[in-house]
Motif scaffolding. Structure first.
Motif, PDB file in Angstrom:
ATOM      1  N   THR A  90      33.645   2.237 -19.228  1.00  0.00           N
ATOM      2  CA  THR A  90      34.502   2.222 -20.381  1.00  0.00           C
ATOM      3  C   THR A  90      33.672   2.456 -21.729  1.00  0.00           C
ATOM      4  N   ARG A 108      37.692   5.843 -20.539  1.00  0.00           N
ATOM      5  CA  ARG A 108      37.579   5.021 -19.279  1.00  0.00           C
ATOM      6  C   ARG A 108      37.530   6.009 -17.893  1.00  0.00           C
ATOM      7  N   SER A 161      33.855   2.922 -26.108  1.00  0.00           N
ATOM      8  CA  SER A 161      34.480   3.121 -27.263  1.00  0.00           C
ATOM      9  C   SER A 161      33.841   3.437 -28.691  1.00  0.00           C
ATOM     10  N   GLN A 179      38.700   5.568 -27.042  1.00  0.00           N
ATOM     11  CA  GLN A 179      38.255   4.783 -25.933  1.00  0.00           C
ATOM     12  C   GLN A 179      38.364   5.558 -24.732  1.00  0.00           C
TER      13      GLN A 179
END
Ligand code: NDP
Ligand code: OAA
Length: 268
Positions: A232, A223, A234, A221
């Motif tokens: 963001t 950010r 993932s 993940q």
């Protein structure tokens, strides 16, 4: 027009998939050489796959290729890059962790007209990260969760006596900069090294690494906060036969190779 000659250094999980695709035919590209450790094993595999390709030593690569795909253990990055870059050629580097302590390789490429290409590999979103880096990125934070088997044997775990055998709940095994993570987990988080090179560098990019018995995939993940966008991202990578390496990594290399000669390029 002559095809671009592509050689592969390291015939493991990534190298075999890339070799297969090149041998099946990719426009404007030809598989021109393979350097590996165990030549008998490599020749047996090439024979089984009916792939005709010379096996060469690392120092013979510049004579056989315009571009080498480096998909070998991190500790031989220098042996692959230096001869190619000194000859003004290209190296596509997968062992991105090993690039961080070797900025001189970029200097070598600059001095001789060579090029180091770091593909997105097992990660995601380098298009947005490099676009944001044209403005100001405030922070890049990453969290990686892997099944314990995907981290087993990492130098940091061994040196610090951290056991991940028989874990029943997630354990945070590392928190720090991309630079320190790359040294601590050289075969496990090339992704954060590559991300740092796309964005704000290895000292300001941060990562948490979790050994998590509840996941079956290599999960990342990210950010990003910048003056143009916050985002963001993932990705949950299905491990290949090598549990440290997500299946998508070799596909990223193939996509990056295809872009080299494609009349249509999509994405930065
Ligand atoms: N950037 C990214 O997103 C990612 C990067 N990686 C990195 O990519 C690299 C390759 O990964 P992967 O394919 O999974 O690794 P593998 O372990 O499956 O394969 C590595 C291969 O390198 C070969 N090798 C070992 N020593 C030498 C040598 N001296 N000369 C030539 N070849 C040698 C081995 O050959 P032999 O079989 O003969 O021993 C082996 O087949 C690793 O550094 C890995 O950490 C992995 C995943 C993601
Ligand atoms: O970065 C790496 O070396 C591998 C990785 O995390 C993945 O394949 O998801």
């Amino acid at each position: 027009m002559c095809s671009k000659r592509i050689a592969i250094a390291g015939l493991g999980e990534i190298g075999r998939t890339v070799a297969r695709n090149l041998a099946q035919g990719m426009p404007g590209l030809v598989l021109s050489g393979i350097a590996t450790k165990d030549r008998m094993k490599a020749q047996a595999w090439l024979d089984r796959e009916s792939i005709p390709c010379p096996l060469v030593s690392l120092d013979e690569l510049p004579g056989h290729a315009d571009l080498v795909v480096e998909c070998a253990p991190a500790d031989i990055l220098d042996q692959i890059c230096r001869p190619m870059l000194s000859a003004g050629k290209q190296v596509m580097v997968l062992s991105a962790s090993a690039l961080l302590p070797r900025p001189d390789l970029v200097g070598l490429a600059r001095a001789h007209g060579g090029q180091i290409i770091v593909p997105t590999g097992a990660l995601i979103g380098f298009d947005a990260v490099s676009a944001a880096a044209e403005g100001t990125i405030h922070s890049v934070q990453m969290v990686t969760r892997k099944p314990p088997g995907g981290l087993a044997g990492a130098p940091y775990l061994v040196e610090n006596g951290i056991s991940i055998d028989g874990l029943t709940s997630a354990l945070c095994v590392f928190k720090g900069s991309a630079r320190d993570a790359a040294a601590a987990f050289p075969a496990n988080v090339n992704v954060v090294a590559a991300l740092s090179l796309a964005g704000i560098g290895p000292d300001r990019t941060t990562i948490e690494i979790w050994a998590d018995p509840a996941v079956t995939r290599n999960c990342h993940q990210i950010r990003v906060e910048s003056d143009s966008a916050s985002f963001t991202m993932s990705i949950e990578n299905i491990p290949s036969e090598n549990p440290k390496t997500g299946r998508i990594t070799a596909l990223s290399v193939i996509a990056a190779l295809r872009k080299l000669t494609s009349p249509l390029q999509v994405g930065t």
